[in-house]
Design a protein around this motif. Structure first.
Motif, mmCIF file in Angstrom:
data_model
loop_
_atom_site.group_PDB
_atom_site.id
_atom_site.type_symbol
_atom_site.label_atom_id
_atom_site.label_comp_id
_atom_site.label_asym_id
_atom_site.label_seq_id
_atom_site.Cartn_x
_atom_site.Cartn_y
_atom_site.Cartn_z
ATOM 1 N N PRO A 1 0.822 -1.227 0.000
ATOM 2 C CA PRO A 1 0.000 0.000 0.000
ATOM 3 C C PRO A 1 0.854 1.275 0.000
ATOM 4 O O PRO A 1 0.530 2.239 -0.701
ATOM 5 N N SER A 2 1.954 1.258 0.732
ATOM 6 C CA SER A 2 2.840 2.418 0.766
ATOM 7 C C SER A 2 3.547 2.618 -0.576
ATOM 8 O O SER A 2 3.704 3.746 -1.047
ATOM 9 N N TYR B 1 2.437 1.777 -3.560
ATOM 10 C CA TYR B 1 1.464 2.333 -4.504
ATOM 11 C C TYR B 1 1.103 3.776 -4.157
ATOM 12 O O TYR B 1 0.907 4.612 -5.047
ATOM 13 N N LEU B 2 1.021 4.081 -2.877
ATOM 14 C CA LEU B 2 0.762 5.449 -2.443
ATOM 15 C C LEU B 2 1.862 6.380 -2.931
ATOM 16 O O LEU B 2 1.594 7.475 -3.436
ATOM 17 N N LEU C 1 -3.599 4.785 -6.529
ATOM 18 C CA LEU C 1 -4.352 4.815 -5.275
ATOM 19 C C LEU C 1 -5.336 3.642 -5.199
ATOM 20 O O LEU C 1 -5.533 3.070 -4.121
ATOM 21 N N ALA D 1 -3.384 0.698 -4.228
ATOM 22 C CA ALA D 1 -3.080 0.775 -2.788
ATOM 23 C C ALA D 1 -4.291 0.325 -1.975
ATOM 24 O O ALA D 1 -4.150 -0.456 -1.021
ATOM 25 N N ARG D 2 -5.459 0.795 -2.352
ATOM 26 C CA ARG D 2 -6.686 0.424 -1.627
ATOM 27 C C ARG D 2 -6.931 -1.090 -1.669
ATOM 28 O O ARG D 2 -7.369 -1.677 -0.698
ATOM 29 N N ARG E 1 -3.476 4.419 5.651
ATOM 30 C CA ARG E 1 -4.886 4.629 5.269
ATOM 31 C C ARG E 1 -5.225 6.124 5.226
ATOM 32 O O ARG E 1 -5.867 6.604 4.287
ATOM 33 N N ILE F 1 -3.606 7.838 2.209
ATOM 34 C CA ILE F 1 -4.352 7.566 0.979
ATOM 35 C C ILE F 1 -5.558 8.499 0.895
ATOM 36 O O ILE F 1 -5.813 9.105 -0.152
ATOM 37 N N GLU F 2 -6.272 8.630 1.996
ATOM 38 C CA GLU F 2 -7.440 9.532 2.021
ATOM 39 C C GLU F 2 -7.024 10.969 1.709
ATOM 40 O O GLU F 2 -7.706 11.665 0.937
ATOM 41 N N GLU G 1 -6.128 11.312 -1.994
ATOM 42 C CA GLU G 1 -7.358 11.288 -2.799
ATOM 43 C C GLU G 1 -8.079 12.622 -2.731
ATOM 44 O O GLU G 1 -8.579 13.119 -3.740
ATOM 45 N N ALA H 1 2.222 10.917 1.539
ATOM 46 C CA ALA H 1 2.787 10.097 0.498
ATOM 47 C C ALA H 1 4.169 9.554 0.750
ATOM 48 O O ALA H 1 4.537 8.614 0.099
#
Length: 164
Positions: free
Chosen positions: A89-90, A92-93, A112, A115-116, A132, A135-136, A139, A160
């Motif tokens: 996830p990190s 991809y973030l 993103l 990542a999700r 998490r 990411i929010e 977005e 990020a």
């Protein structure tokens, strides 16, 4: 890992150039086949020391390639299996943030989403919650029109930077 940690501390302490030099030396010392976890970690942090957004993206792509190679190598990844899963996830973030910096909103949204899809691998702890939340935040920045060249990636607080 100790030397990687020292370079990370240099970067966090504000000595970006020395951190970049140490990461470059570590990268050159690692074996492309045998040191995949270390190469992933080095590239993940080396990206944050880059001045050029395209170079930052290139290092984040190297980190992802090393993670993917390690993920495919089921025999040797044993001790790093959980770390690699929770790192995706990190990774991809960071790629999403790179694309925001380069003004590519579509690519940022795709990363993103990737990542999700990997959030279930994150622990229910401060690290997981930090990713998490980042990411929010990213977005929201994209929704607010932040995907323009020159937008900074800062660090974990900006939503990020790597949080390994």
């Amino acid at each position: 890992m100790v030397r990687i940690g020292q370079a990370i501390m240099l970067h966090r302490g504000g000595d970006r150039e020395e951190a970049r030099n140490r990461f470059a030396a570590l990268w050159a010392e690692t074996d492309v086949e045998a040191d995949l976890f270390h190469r992933c970690t080095i590239a993940h942090y080396m990206a944050d020391t880059q001045d050029d957004p395209a170079d930052e993206l290139a290092w984040d792509l190297r980190a992802l390639a090393a993670a993917d190679a390690l993920d495919r190598d089921r025999v040797s990844r044993g001790e790093h299996q959980l770390a690699v899963r929770s790192l995706y996830p990190s990774l991809y973030l960071n790629l999403a943030a790179d694309h925001v910096k380069l003004g590519d909103e579509e690519a940022a949204r795709c990363e993103l989403e990737r990542a999700r899809r990997r959030l279930d691998a994150l622990p229910a702890d401060a690290y997981g919650e930090g990713i998490r939340a980042a990411i929010e935040r990213l977005e929201k920045r994209i929704a607010d029109g932040a995907a323009s060249p020159g937008e900074g990636r800062g660090g974990p607080g900006d939503g990020a930077g790597p949080v390994l």
